[in-house]
Design a protein around this motif. Structure first.
Motif, mmCIF file in Angstrom:
data_model
loop_
_atom_site.group_PDB
_atom_site.id
_atom_site.type_symbol
_atom_site.label_atom_id
_atom_site.label_comp_id
_atom_site.label_asym_id
_atom_site.label_seq_id
_atom_site.Cartn_x
_atom_site.Cartn_y
_atom_site.Cartn_z
ATOM 1 N N SER A 131 0.887 -1.398 0.045
ATOM 2 C CA SER A 131 0.132 -0.023 0.424
ATOM 3 C C SER A 131 1.135 1.327 0.020
ATOM 4 O O SER A 131 2.232 1.018 0.350
ATOM 5 C CB SER A 131 -0.875 -0.017 0.782
ATOM 6 O OG SER A 131 -0.678 0.490 2.125
ATOM 7 N N GLY A 132 0.429 2.602 -0.790
ATOM 8 C CA GLY A 132 1.423 3.247 -0.563
ATOM 9 C C GLY A 132 1.168 4.044 0.920
ATOM 10 O O GLY A 132 1.901 4.640 1.088
ATOM 11 N N GLN A 133 0.458 3.916 2.224
ATOM 12 C CA GLN A 133 0.872 3.866 3.200
ATOM 13 C C GLN A 133 1.921 3.251 3.510
ATOM 14 O O GLN A 133 2.825 3.761 4.038
ATOM 15 C CB GLN A 133 -0.263 3.749 4.237
ATOM 16 C CG GLN A 133 -0.177 4.086 6.174
ATOM 17 C CD GLN A 133 -1.391 3.770 6.244
ATOM 18 O OE1 GLN A 133 -2.271 2.451 5.888
ATOM 19 N NE2 GLN A 133 -2.203 4.020 7.230
ATOM 20 N N ALA A 161 9.480 5.274 3.920
ATOM 21 C CA ALA A 161 10.483 6.263 3.618
ATOM 22 C C ALA A 161 10.655 7.347 4.452
ATOM 23 O O ALA A 161 12.006 7.161 4.635
ATOM 24 C CB ALA A 161 9.560 6.931 2.172
ATOM 25 N N ARG A 162 9.871 7.337 5.322
ATOM 26 C CA ARG A 162 10.352 8.012 6.135
ATOM 27 C C ARG A 162 10.897 7.377 6.807
ATOM 28 O O ARG A 162 11.889 8.237 7.779
ATOM 29 C CB ARG A 162 9.146 8.286 7.121
ATOM 30 C CG ARG A 162 7.541 9.368 6.382
ATOM 31 C CD ARG A 162 6.243 9.850 7.565
ATOM 32 N NE ARG A 162 5.960 8.404 7.608
ATOM 33 C CZ ARG A 162 4.464 8.702 6.835
ATOM 34 N NH1 ARG A 162 4.633 9.107 5.956
ATOM 35 N NH2 ARG A 162 3.806 7.019 7.519
ATOM 36 N N GLU A 163 11.012 6.208 7.466
ATOM 37 C CA GLU A 163 11.911 5.706 8.675
ATOM 38 C C GLU A 163 13.140 5.642 7.228
ATOM 39 O O GLU A 163 14.349 5.651 8.559
ATOM 40 C CB GLU A 163 11.341 3.949 8.156
ATOM 41 C CG GLU A 163 10.505 3.966 9.121
ATOM 42 C CD GLU A 163 10.477 4.451 10.988
ATOM 43 O OE1 GLU A 163 11.579 4.127 11.022
ATOM 44 O OE2 GLU A 163 9.897 4.736 11.354
#
Length: 77
Positions: free
Chosen positions: A63-65, A71-73
């Motif tokens: 999922s995009g989520q 990506a944030r990690e």
């Protein structure tokens, strides 16, 4: 008719939010008028390949989520 860039910019910024959004879309669309057929076909081929890989089970869709979380990690490192 307004032909000076500064005047056009000033007038555009005085538009309401909806009108600015419509103008922005028209301006962006005007930049994308020339479509390279080879690039377009390459993207079509890529989409078909990815779709086939997902259908065959070779790769799993996420999922995009999940992508945003990863990506944030990654960016925290």
């Amino acid at each position: 008719m307004i032909t000076d860039y500064k005047e056009i910019q000033h007038s555009a910024l005085e538009l309401d939010e909806k009108q600015r959004a419509e103008l922005a879309k028209k301006l962006i669309d005007s930049l994308d008028q020339q479509i390279d057929d080879d690039i377009e076909q390459a993207w079509i081929d890529e989409v078909k390949q990815r779709k086939a890989e997902i259908k065959s089970g070779k790769v799993a869709a996420i999922s995009g989520q999940e992508v945003h979380k990863a990506a944030r990690e990654f960016l925290k490192k």
